[in-house]
Design a protein around this motif. Sequence first.
Motif, short mmCIF file in Angstrom:
data_model
loop_
_atom_site.label_atom_id
_atom_site.label_comp_id
_atom_site.label_asym_id
_atom_site.label_seq_id
_atom_site.Cartn_x
_atom_site.Cartn_y
_atom_site.Cartn_z
N ALA A 102 75.61 25.99 67.00
CA ALA A 102 75.20 27.38 66.76
C ALA A 102 75.53 27.78 65.33
N VAL A 103 74.52 28.36 64.68
CA VAL A 103 74.75 28.93 63.34
C VAL A 103 74.74 30.44 63.52
N TYR A 154 64.24 33.74 64.81
CA TYR A 154 65.37 33.30 65.63
C TYR A 154 66.01 34.52 66.30
N PRO A 155 66.82 34.30 67.35
CA PRO A 155 67.39 35.45 68.07
C PRO A 155 68.28 36.31 67.18
N VAL A 156 68.14 37.61 67.35
CA VAL A 156 68.98 38.57 66.61
C VAL A 156 69.58 39.54 67.62
N VAL A 157 70.87 39.75 67.53
CA VAL A 157 71.57 40.66 68.45
C VAL A 157 72.27 41.76 67.64
N VAL A 158 72.63 42.82 68.34
CA VAL A 158 73.33 43.94 67.66
C VAL A 158 74.79 43.96 68.15
N ASP A 159 75.65 44.44 67.27
CA ASP A 159 77.09 44.41 67.53
C ASP A 159 77.66 45.83 67.43
N PRO A 160 77.50 46.62 68.50
CA PRO A 160 77.99 48.00 68.42
C PRO A 160 79.51 48.02 68.22
N GLN A 161 79.93 48.90 67.34
CA GLN A 161 81.36 49.08 67.00
C GLN A 161 81.96 47.82 66.35
N LEU A 212 71.63 32.23 65.22
CA LEU A 212 71.77 33.55 65.85
C LEU A 212 72.18 34.56 64.78
N GLY A 213 71.38 35.61 64.63
CA GLY A 213 71.73 36.67 63.69
C GLY A 213 72.47 37.79 64.43
N ILE A 214 73.59 38.23 63.88
CA ILE A 214 74.31 39.38 64.46
C ILE A 214 74.27 40.51 63.44
#
Lengths: 181, 212
Positions: free
Chosen positions: A68-69, A124-131, A102-104
């Motif tokens: 995983a990158v 590629y998959p991108v997710v959000v990182d609340p807080q 994976l982009g955060i």
Amino acid sequence: MSTARRRALLLGCVVAAVAVVAALLASGLRHDPSDTASPLVGRPAPQFRLDGLDGPPVALSDLRGKVAVINFWASWCAECHTEQPALNATWDRFRGSGVVVLGIDFEDNEADARHYVAGEGSDYPVVVDPQSRTALAFGVRGVPETFVVDQQGRIVERVIGAVDEDRLTATISRLLREDTR
Amino acid sequence: MSAVRRPPVRPSLGLLTLGLVGCGLVALLVVAVRGEPRPQSRSAQVHQIAAQLRCPVCDDLSVADSPAPLAAQMRQQIADDLAAGRTPDQIRQRFVAAYGDSVLLTPPHHGVGQVAYLLPALVLGVGVVCAVLLLRGWLRAAGPGGRGAEADGRRGEPGEPGGHGAQEGEGGQGDDGGEPARGAAVQGSPRLSAADRRSLQRALARLREEEQ
């Protein structure tokens, strides 16, 4: 011991003590406290489960068995634009070989993040990182920052700043080679 | 022999030094026993922990003082961790696990960080040794047959045997400011200690007295 000799010895001790303290202070002043190796390298990556920006949620456990990158980025980050072609190329090259990019998204608003992703042509998959909880768990100091996680979920490399495609390729290739042995 | 006048004793400075050292030790003991004061409210607890952490995206600002969004997230995480029942030490360790020891504004109790804790004790120890040595020197100088008494003897009446002025006054006091004058008989005897030299000088003075 004569008084003169005792005084010379005392003076020598004082000078030595001052020299030691001055050397410690000097080394501390030259040292950038943020320029440190991550204590997480060689250890299991922190667990996370984050909602996708537009896709399904992604958890670390989903990435087990793959290289995983994990790239922390933001739409307001200029250097993230610089490294984006390298990430896109890595994804295109290795996506069928057991590698996930994976982009955060870090401290961003979702509309700007969507605009950025569309503009850069990233798929590629991108997710959000609340807080920023995941960013804090990874010890992120700013963006961009990238972690390479091996098939066992261990962090093997951390890149502060824009990634270099050749270096990323070399690390991934090595991990894939080691896994096939 | 004239009556030996004792020079004024200076124990007050030694006592003052010892007193200061004692006060320092007591203060250290009190701080060590009491530790850091426990804040009452939750926000005060958060502030206390955040004040001990370095903001990772700032230049030498604590998490408590930094306006950076990441520092705000860290404060929120501290509050959530406290609410979840984690101790301040556990919370600090979580940040250390992610960022390393550099996230702590106070040095760690291991590795090079130990120097910051050991050095004051070392300096205190050296200070105590110096104070004791100085005090011993002063007391020895003030005692009978000490440097003070000899200096007093040198200032004796003219012609008195105890007054070395006639024979040894040329040399005066040594460069170190405290040694008795070295007469011709003493010169060339570098192996003699200061006490031996003084005994020799007294014996020579007695001999001269008897000759007269």
